[in-house]
Scaffold this motif. Structure first.
Motif, PDB file in Angstrom:
ATOM      1  N   PHE A  34      61.038  -7.305   3.614  1.00  0.00           N
ATOM      2  CA  PHE A  34      61.943  -7.106   4.733  1.00  0.00           C
ATOM      3  C   PHE A  34      63.188  -6.363   4.274  1.00  0.00           C
ATOM      4  O   PHE A  34      63.606  -6.456   3.112  1.00  0.00           O
ATOM      5  CB  PHE A  34      62.410  -8.459   5.316  1.00  0.00           C
ATOM      6  CG  PHE A  34      61.306  -9.396   5.694  1.00  0.00           C
ATOM      7  CD1 PHE A  34      60.664 -10.163   4.734  1.00  0.00           C
ATOM      8  CD2 PHE A  34      60.931  -9.529   7.020  1.00  0.00           C
ATOM      9  CE1 PHE A  34      59.650 -11.038   5.080  1.00  0.00           C
ATOM     10  CE2 PHE A  34      59.919 -10.406   7.378  1.00  0.00           C
ATOM     11  CZ  PHE A  34      59.281 -11.158   6.410  1.00  0.00           C
ATOM     12  N   TYR A  36      67.154  -6.319   5.802  1.00  0.00           N
ATOM     13  CA  TYR A  36      68.115  -6.821   6.775  1.00  0.00           C
ATOM     14  C   TYR A  36      69.435  -6.081   6.575  1.00  0.00           C
ATOM     15  O   TYR A  36      69.781  -5.685   5.461  1.00  0.00           O
ATOM     16  CB  TYR A  36      68.373  -8.317   6.574  1.00  0.00           C
ATOM     17  CG  TYR A  36      67.260  -9.230   7.024  1.00  0.00           C
ATOM     18  CD1 TYR A  36      66.238  -9.600   6.143  1.00  0.00           C
ATOM     19  CD2 TYR A  36      67.227  -9.759   8.314  1.00  0.00           C
ATOM     20  CE1 TYR A  36      65.229 -10.453   6.551  1.00  0.00           C
ATOM     21  CE2 TYR A  36      66.217 -10.616   8.722  1.00  0.00           C
ATOM     22  CZ  TYR A  36      65.229 -10.960   7.837  1.00  0.00           C
ATOM     23  OH  TYR A  36      64.223 -11.808   8.240  1.00  0.00           O
ATOM     24  N   LEU A  44      72.750 -11.656   9.808  1.00  0.00           N
ATOM     25  CA  LEU A  44      71.830 -10.615   9.371  1.00  0.00           C
ATOM     26  C   LEU A  44      70.932 -10.174  10.511  1.00  0.00           C
ATOM     27  O   LEU A  44      70.431 -10.988  11.275  1.00  0.00           O
ATOM     28  CB  LEU A  44      70.956 -11.137   8.222  1.00  0.00           C
ATOM     29  CG  LEU A  44      71.560 -11.049   6.819  1.00  0.00           C
ATOM     30  CD1 LEU A  44      72.706 -12.027   6.666  1.00  0.00           C
ATOM     31  CD2 LEU A  44      70.492 -11.307   5.779  1.00  0.00           C
ATOM     32  N   SER A  94      59.007 -12.263   0.689  1.00  0.00           N
ATOM     33  CA  SER A  94      58.510 -13.563   1.131  1.00  0.00           C
ATOM     34  C   SER A  94      57.068 -13.719   0.680  1.00  0.00           C
ATOM     35  O   SER A  94      56.251 -12.820   0.897  1.00  0.00           O
ATOM     36  CB  SER A  94      58.604 -13.674   2.654  1.00  0.00           C
ATOM     37  OG  SER A  94      58.022 -14.876   3.118  1.00  0.00           O
TER      38      SER A  94
ATOM     39  N   TYR B  36      71.835 -21.254   5.008  1.00  0.00           N
ATOM     40  CA  TYR B  36      72.273 -20.471   3.855  1.00  0.00           C
ATOM     41  C   TYR B  36      73.788 -20.561   3.741  1.00  0.00           C
ATOM     42  O   TYR B  36      74.503 -20.760   4.716  1.00  0.00           O
ATOM     43  CB  TYR B  36      71.900 -18.995   4.027  1.00  0.00           C
ATOM     44  CG  TYR B  36      70.418 -18.696   4.035  1.00  0.00           C
ATOM     45  CD1 TYR B  36      69.680 -18.787   5.213  1.00  0.00           C
ATOM     46  CD2 TYR B  36      69.771 -18.286   2.882  1.00  0.00           C
ATOM     47  CE1 TYR B  36      68.320 -18.495   5.224  1.00  0.00           C
ATOM     48  CE2 TYR B  36      68.411 -17.982   2.887  1.00  0.00           C
ATOM     49  CZ  TYR B  36      67.697 -18.088   4.064  1.00  0.00           C
ATOM     50  OH  TYR B  36      66.359 -17.779   4.071  1.00  0.00           O
ATOM     51  N   LEU B  44      72.923 -14.181   0.024  1.00  0.00           N
ATOM     52  CA  LEU B  44      72.770 -15.488   0.641  1.00  0.00           C
ATOM     53  C   LEU B  44      72.118 -16.462  -0.335  1.00  0.00           C
ATOM     54  O   LEU B  44      71.182 -16.117  -1.048  1.00  0.00           O
ATOM     55  CB  LEU B  44      71.897 -15.382   1.896  1.00  0.00           C
ATOM     56  CG  LEU B  44      72.576 -14.903   3.163  1.00  0.00           C
ATOM     57  CD1 LEU B  44      72.967 -13.446   3.083  1.00  0.00           C
ATOM     58  CD2 LEU B  44      71.695 -15.155   4.378  1.00  0.00           C
ATOM     59  N   ARG B  97      62.612 -19.577  12.073  1.00  0.00           N
ATOM     60  CA  ARG B  97      61.312 -18.922  11.951  1.00  0.00           C
ATOM     61  C   ARG B  97      60.511 -19.233  13.203  1.00  0.00           C
ATOM     62  O   ARG B  97      60.414 -20.387  13.617  1.00  0.00           O
ATOM     63  CB  ARG B  97      60.601 -19.412  10.695  1.00  0.00           C
ATOM     64  CG  ARG B  97      59.414 -18.583  10.290  1.00  0.00           C
ATOM     65  CD  ARG B  97      59.078 -18.811   8.832  1.00  0.00           C
ATOM     66  NE  ARG B  97      58.679 -20.181   8.574  1.00  0.00           N
ATOM     67  CZ  ARG B  97      58.619 -20.706   7.355  1.00  0.00           C
ATOM     68  NH1 ARG B  97      58.948 -19.976   6.307  1.00  0.00           N
ATOM     69  NH2 ARG B  97      58.236 -21.942   7.177  1.00  0.00           N
ATOM     70  N   THR B 102      54.604 -16.982   9.983  1.00  0.00           N
ATOM     71  CA  THR B 102      54.964 -17.684   8.749  1.00  0.00           C
ATOM     72  C   THR B 102      56.110 -17.072   7.974  1.00  0.00           C
ATOM     73  O   THR B 102      56.643 -17.713   7.090  1.00  0.00           O
ATOM     74  CB  THR B 102      53.746 -17.752   7.810  1.00  0.00           C
ATOM     75  OG1 THR B 102      53.313 -16.418   7.530  1.00  0.00           O
ATOM     76  CG2 THR B 102      52.633 -18.553   8.450  1.00  0.00           C
ATOM     77  N   ASP B 103      56.496 -15.847   8.289  1.00  0.00           N
ATOM     78  CA  ASP B 103      57.469 -15.290   7.364  1.00  0.00           C
ATOM     79  C   ASP B 103      58.711 -14.642   7.956  1.00  0.00           C
ATOM     80  O   ASP B 103      59.718 -14.557   7.273  1.00  0.00           O
ATOM     81  CB  ASP B 103      56.787 -14.299   6.419  1.00  0.00           C
ATOM     82  CG  ASP B 103      56.009 -13.239   7.188  1.00  0.00           C
ATOM     83  OD1 ASP B 103      55.172 -12.561   6.565  1.00  0.00           O
ATOM     84  OD2 ASP B 103      56.223 -13.091   8.404  1.00  0.00           O
ATOM     85  N   THR B 104      58.728 -14.229   9.184  1.00  0.00           N
ATOM     86  CA  THR B 104      59.903 -13.534   9.710  1.00  0.00           C
ATOM     87  C   THR B 104      60.972 -14.527  10.127  1.00  0.00           C
ATOM     88  O   THR B 104      60.716 -15.444  10.892  1.00  0.00           O
ATOM     89  CB  THR B 104      59.524 -12.651  10.904  1.00  0.00           C
ATOM     90  OG1 THR B 104      58.509 -11.738  10.511  1.00  0.00           O
ATOM     91  CG2 THR B 104      60.740 -11.879  11.395  1.00  0.00           C
ATOM     92  N   GLN B 105      62.168 -14.335   9.573  1.00  0.00           N
ATOM     93  CA  GLN B 105      63.297 -15.176   9.939  1.00  0.00           C
ATOM     94  C   GLN B 105      64.280 -14.376  10.783  1.00  0.00           C
ATOM     95  O   GLN B 105      64.538 -13.213  10.497  1.00  0.00           O
ATOM     96  CB  GLN B 105      64.008 -15.682   8.687  1.00  0.00           C
ATOM     97  CG  GLN B 105      63.181 -16.626   7.835  1.00  0.00           C
ATOM     98  CD  GLN B 105      63.953 -17.138   6.649  1.00  0.00           C
ATOM     99  OE1 GLN B 105      65.162 -17.374   6.715  1.00  0.00           O
ATOM    100  NE2 GLN B 105      63.268 -17.341   5.540  1.00  0.00           N
ATOM    101  N   TYR B 106      64.838 -15.024  11.762  1.00  0.00           N
ATOM    102  CA  TYR B 106      65.878 -14.432  12.601  1.00  0.00           C
ATOM    103  C   TYR B 106      67.164 -15.200  12.356  1.00  0.00           C
ATOM    104  O   TYR B 106      67.177 -16.434  12.409  1.00  0.00           O
ATOM    105  CB  TYR B 106      65.458 -14.459  14.067  1.00  0.00           C
ATOM    106  CG  TYR B 106      64.234 -13.597  14.319  1.00  0.00           C
ATOM    107  CD1 TYR B 106      62.951 -14.134  14.236  1.00  0.00           C
ATOM    108  CD2 TYR B 106      64.367 -12.237  14.582  1.00  0.00           C
ATOM    109  CE1 TYR B 106      61.838 -13.337  14.424  1.00  0.00           C
ATOM    110  CE2 TYR B 106      63.253 -11.444  14.778  1.00  0.00           C
ATOM    111  CZ  TYR B 106      61.989 -11.993  14.684  1.00  0.00           C
ATOM    112  OH  TYR B 106      60.889 -11.202  14.864  1.00  0.00           O
ATOM    113  N   PHE B 107      68.224 -14.439  12.112  1.00  0.00           N
ATOM    114  CA  PHE B 107      69.460 -15.040  11.646  1.00  0.00           C
ATOM    115  C   PHE B 107      70.490 -15.212  12.745  1.00  0.00           C
ATOM    116  O   PHE B 107      70.606 -14.395  13.656  1.00  0.00           O
ATOM    117  CB  PHE B 107      70.062 -14.188  10.527  1.00  0.00           C
ATOM    118  CG  PHE B 107      69.307 -14.304   9.230  1.00  0.00           C
ATOM    119  CD1 PHE B 107      68.162 -13.568   9.018  1.00  0.00           C
ATOM    120  CD2 PHE B 107      69.745 -15.163   8.242  1.00  0.00           C
ATOM    121  CE1 PHE B 107      67.450 -13.682   7.833  1.00  0.00           C
ATOM    122  CE2 PHE B 107      69.047 -15.284   7.048  1.00  0.00           C
ATOM    123  CZ  PHE B 107      67.889 -14.546   6.846  1.00  0.00           C
ATOM    124  N   GLY B 108      71.256 -16.289  12.617  1.00  0.00           N
ATOM    125  CA  GLY B 108      72.403 -16.478  13.474  1.00  0.00           C
ATOM    126  C   GLY B 108      73.566 -15.626  12.996  1.00  0.00           C
ATOM    127  O   GLY B 108      73.507 -15.025  11.926  1.00  0.00           O
TER     128      GLY B 108
END
Lengths: 115, 116
Positions: A34, A36, A44, A94, B36, B44, B97, B102-108
């Motif tokens: 990824f 970001y 992010l 990941s 984080y 992070l 997530r 299983t793998d993409t994270q979205y951040f605040g």
């Protein structure tokens, strides 16, 4: 074990010129990768991701990255920098580890765009 | 797209008090949320992984009694910094997530904590 290395802590480009942010990774498995972007005092934002489909991945805001397994690289590029691109960029890998998905961040590359 | 919110965006507190930070997934269900910590000009650092309905998994070196994490629903996780001290001042970011991926994270957007 997995790791990610962002080769440049700072990159400076002139507005309108190409951007190249370098990232190398290591992983025991086929990883997901990824990029970001983080603007000052913000969270992010996902630019793009690679998950074993096409090796050239197109993201938002004109960015793209190419997965090169032979070079273990996932460099981020943009043909023409814009002032709004000035930010911190993180390369992330990941992969499976101990039964769950482990995420490893690079140390970040700060992109400066000169008018 | 997947949107994650955090509240508050900034908080200033006195040493010894506790502070709660909320992380919400607004338009999706998040079975897993991550917390984080980011120091100035650094990357992070993962503190803990929070799974809905179960205890959080803390990374090595993170005090679980100091950083209490609760993930009571599929859209909300909270981080409570107990008995905060000036060294806890930092930028705290959560991510979520999407359930089924299983793998993409979205951040605040992050929470800036300053402990006086």
């Amino acid at each position: 074990a997995q790791s990610v290395t962002q080769l440049d802590s700072h990159v400076s480009v002139s507005e309108g010129t190409p951007v190249l942010l370098r990232c190398n990774y290591s992983s025991s498995y086929s990883p997901s990768l990824f990029w970001y972007v983080q603007h000052p005092n913000k969270g992010l934002q996902l630019l793009l991701k690679y998950t074993s489909a096409a090796t050239l991945v197109k993201g938002i805001n004109g960015f793209e990255a190419e997965f090169k397994k032979s070079e273990t690289s996932f460099h981020l590029t943009k043909p023409s920098a814009h002032m709004s691109d000035a930010a911190e960029y993180f390369c992330v890998v990941s992969g499976p580890s101990g039964g769950y998905q482990k995420v490893t961040f690079g140390t970040g590359t700060k992109l400066q765009v000169i008018p | 797209g997947a949107v994650v919110s955090q509240h508050p965006s900034r908080v200033i507190c006195k040493s010894g008090t506790s502070v709660k930070i909320e992380c919400r997934s607004l338009d999706f269900q998040a079975t897993t949320m991550f917390w984080y910590r980011q120091f100035p000009k650094q990357s992070l650092m993962l503190m803990a992984t929070s799974n809905e309905g179960s205890k959080a998994t803390y990374e090595q070196g993170v005090e679980k009694d100091k950083f209490l994490i609760n993930h009571a629903s599929l859209t909300l996780s909270t981080l409570t910094v107990t008995s905060a001290h000036p060294e806890d001042s930092s930028f705290y970011i959560c991510s979520a997530r999407v359930a089924g991926l299983t793998d993409t994270q979205y951040f605040g957007p992050g929470t800036r904590l300053t402990v006086l």
